[in-house]
Motif scaffolding. Structure first.
Motif, mmCIF file in Angstrom:
data_model
loop_
_atom_site.group_PDB
_atom_site.id
_atom_site.type_symbol
_atom_site.label_atom_id
_atom_site.label_comp_id
_atom_site.label_asym_id
_atom_site.label_seq_id
_atom_site.Cartn_x
_atom_site.Cartn_y
_atom_site.Cartn_z
ATOM 1 N N GLY A 197 0.816 -1.207 0.000
ATOM 2 C CA GLY A 197 0.000 0.000 0.000
ATOM 3 C C GLY A 197 0.852 1.260 0.000
ATOM 4 O O GLY A 197 0.565 2.214 -0.721
ATOM 5 N N ALA A 198 1.924 1.270 0.793
ATOM 6 C CA ALA A 198 2.808 2.434 0.850
ATOM 7 C C ALA A 198 3.469 2.682 -0.501
ATOM 8 O O ALA A 198 3.599 3.827 -0.948
ATOM 9 C CB ALA A 198 3.863 2.232 1.929
ATOM 10 N N LEU B 141 -5.313 -2.325 -1.407
ATOM 11 C CA LEU B 141 -3.920 -2.242 -0.952
ATOM 12 C C LEU B 141 -3.766 -1.258 0.204
ATOM 13 O O LEU B 141 -2.653 -0.901 0.568
ATOM 14 C CB LEU B 141 -3.001 -1.823 -2.104
ATOM 15 C CG LEU B 141 -2.769 -2.850 -3.199
ATOM 16 C CD1 LEU B 141 -1.825 -2.305 -4.269
ATOM 17 C CD2 LEU B 141 -2.209 -4.157 -2.616
ATOM 18 N N ASN B 142 -4.885 -0.818 0.762
ATOM 19 C CA ASN B 142 -4.851 0.137 1.870
ATOM 20 C C ASN B 142 -5.179 -0.573 3.178
ATOM 21 O O ASN B 142 -6.325 -0.953 3.412
ATOM 22 C CB ASN B 142 -5.862 1.259 1.605
ATOM 23 C CG ASN B 142 -5.821 2.332 2.673
ATOM 24 O OD1 ASN B 142 -5.074 2.241 3.644
ATOM 25 N ND2 ASN B 142 -6.638 3.349 2.495
ATOM 26 N N ALA C 143 1.209 7.112 2.998
ATOM 27 C CA ALA C 143 2.283 6.150 2.707
ATOM 28 C C ALA C 143 3.329 6.179 3.815
ATOM 29 O O ALA C 143 3.805 5.135 4.269
ATOM 30 C CB ALA C 143 2.917 6.500 1.360
ATOM 31 N N ALA C 144 3.700 7.378 4.256
ATOM 32 C CA ALA C 144 4.690 7.507 5.320
ATOM 33 C C ALA C 144 4.176 6.891 6.619
ATOM 34 O O ALA C 144 4.921 6.194 7.338
ATOM 35 C CB ALA C 144 5.034 8.988 5.532
ATOM 36 N N SER C 145 2.889 7.125 6.926
ATOM 37 C CA SER C 145 2.335 6.579 8.165
ATOM 38 C C SER C 145 2.308 5.050 8.134
ATOM 39 O O SER C 145 2.501 4.399 9.151
ATOM 40 C CB SER C 145 0.922 7.126 8.393
ATOM 41 O OG SER C 145 0.002 6.591 7.466
ATOM 42 N N LEU C 146 2.083 4.486 6.949
ATOM 43 C CA LEU C 146 2.077 3.027 6.827
ATOM 44 C C LEU C 146 3.464 2.464 7.085
ATOM 45 O O LEU C 146 3.627 1.460 7.792
ATOM 46 C CB LEU C 146 1.607 2.610 5.424
ATOM 47 C CG LEU C 146 0.146 2.893 5.071
ATOM 48 C CD1 LEU C 146 -0.145 2.454 3.651
ATOM 49 C CD2 LEU C 146 -0.783 2.174 6.040
ATOM 50 N N LEU C 147 4.487 3.098 6.535
ATOM 51 C CA LEU C 147 5.867 2.618 6.718
ATOM 52 C C LEU C 147 6.341 2.837 8.151
ATOM 53 O O LEU C 147 7.026 1.983 8.715
ATOM 54 C CB LEU C 147 6.798 3.332 5.739
ATOM 55 C CG LEU C 147 6.576 3.000 4.259
ATOM 56 C CD1 LEU C 147 7.493 3.830 3.381
ATOM 57 C CD2 LEU C 147 6.806 1.510 3.995
#
Length: 201
Positions: A76-77, A121-122, A194-198
């Motif tokens: 997702g990221a 993908l989220n 994306a940053a929060s997912l990583l």
């Protein structure tokens, strides 16, 4: 006790309305008036499937599968970063409202693939629909499917309103600067998610 149908509708709607990658894409397609019915149908149907799976009991299984959430987070990221960069490029070089920067409408296949990717993908979608709604719905026991029906109805109402109602904002987006601001905001939202997912790995 609150009606399961109303509780599901209210909670489902409150989770979906939050600004996110999926909503940003639906808004953009609605403003362009491109493939709106397909995008709305995909988003609403995907939510319905995920909510039903959560009520059925998949939420508890996913909570135990840490590796699956990690895989989805990374995928997702990566996708959100790619989409965010594209939006940033559009913001820097905006095209006309009804065309992408290359001057061509977005193909139906591309729009459908993007809607599916932004949904499936989220990881936040799974956490909201399968885990959270599934867990809360389970507390209604025999009435849990009424709760699911309410949550699914909330999703249908929101995506329909966002996709088809956004065209009312088209006069505002007749100016290139408005479109540039929207794309810049979409880029920020996508890259921030994306940053929060990583960072959450």
């Amino acid at each position: 006790m609150t009606s399961p149908l109303l509780a599901g509708f209210g909670l489902g709607l409150s989770l979906i309305v939050a600004i996110g990658a999926q909503n940003a894409f639906v808004l953009r397609q609605g403003l362009r008036k491109e493939h709106v019915i397909w995008i709305v149908a995909i988003c609403a149907l995907s939510d319905a499937i995920l909510i039903a799976l959560g009520i059925w009991g998949l939420g508890a299984l996913i909570e135990q599968a840490d590796w699956l959430l990690v895989v989805v987070r990374i995928a997702g990221a990566a996708f959100l970063t790619w989409y965010g960069v594209r939006s940033a490029v559009r913001a820097a070089r905006p095209g006309k409202l009804d065309a992408d920067p290359s001057g061509r409408p977005v193909p139906l296949g591309t729009a459908i693939a993007t809607a599916l990717a932004l949904t499936w993908l989220n990881p936040h979608v799974y956490l909201d629909t399968v885990v959270l709604l599934g867990s809360i719905g389970a507390t209604y026991e025999d009435a849990r499917w009424w709760f699911a029906a309410g949550a699914i109805s909330g999703s249908i109402v929101w995506f329909t309103a966002l996709g088809f109602g956004s065209r009312l904002l088209r006069p505002l987006f007749a100016e290139a600067v408005s479109w540039r601001v929207l794309d810049a905001l979409i880029a920020v939202v996508m890259l921030a998610i994306a940053a929060s997912l990583l960072l959450g790995l």
